[in-house]
Enzyme design. Sequence first.
Site, PDB file in Angstrom:
ATOM      1  N   THR A   2       0.814  -1.215   0.000  1.00 51.29           N
ATOM      2  CA  THR A   2       0.000   0.000   0.000  1.00 51.29           C
ATOM      3  C   THR A   2       0.845   1.261   0.000  1.00 51.29           C
ATOM      4  OG1 THR A   2      -1.593   1.286   1.305  1.00 51.29           O
ATOM      5  CG2 THR A   2      -0.116  -0.127   2.533  1.00 51.29           C
TER       6      THR A   2
ATOM      7  N   TYR B 165      -2.274  -0.889  10.065  1.00 55.75           N
ATOM      8  CA  TYR B 165      -2.397  -1.586   8.776  1.00 55.75           C
ATOM      9  C   TYR B 165      -1.176  -1.331   7.897  1.00 55.75           C
ATOM     10  CZ  TYR B 165      -3.554  -2.082   3.859  1.00 55.75           C
ATOM     11  OH  TYR B 165      -3.488  -2.387   2.517  1.00 55.75           O
TER      12      TYR B 165
END
Length: 257
Positions: free
Chosen positions: A62, A85
């Site tokens: 990401t 995350y």
Amino acid sequence: MSRQRLSEPFEPIDADAVVHLAGLGRVRESFEDPLRYYSVNVGGTLNLLKALEGQRFLLASTAGVYRPSAVALTEESVREPSSPYAATKAAAEDLVAWAARSGRIGATTLRLFNVAGGGDTDTTRVITRAVAVAAGEVPGMEVYGDGTAVRDFVHVRDVATAFVVALEACAVGESAVYNVGATPASVREVLAAVAEVSGRSVDVTWRPAHPGEVRFQRADVSRLLALGWKPAHSSLDEIVRDQWLASAPGSGPGPSR
């Protein structure tokens, strides 16, 4: 490969290449349960790597691993995850890179920016949420700030092509990282595109900006372009139109405004 939980040990995998997409991916949820996120996203990646020997391996990561910047982010930009995350993805990146350096696998990491289009169902994402509001599937959406914050969007079809291109360039014993983004757009531009495509207004409640809100996030994709990748479906209108058609079947595009 059969369906299997990442938390379970894997038998040795007989394949030329493995694309790792599994994991937990909600930023806000990760703050509430960081241990679960580490267990699945890092521990699960470790379990999968233990079953590999001599394969090419692609990790979907990401853009959240980066420190915010006012200029386009390159793969060499500073990593500074701002959520559990993103931190788990940074840890998984390191894990697969070290595994490649040992000669066990070939590693390719794709740092995905805002993937959209194609019937996404996660209404925590801005395009998905705005389309769902226009389709009458959810009652409204909240926007924090003045709507001028810019994000980089890329169609899921172009992401799939990036997977193929990057994996073909991967070799055992080597590791590489590539950004995957295409079209910068502000939240207000997204809302306008949804209204244009659907012919319906998007009900928005405006809230004060979150402290430390990232104002600009743009991908430098020069490295991936050099491999021959080229986004073909990532104009904002096409992303929104595909999401609209997938989310509101039978509705068709609304009148142009």
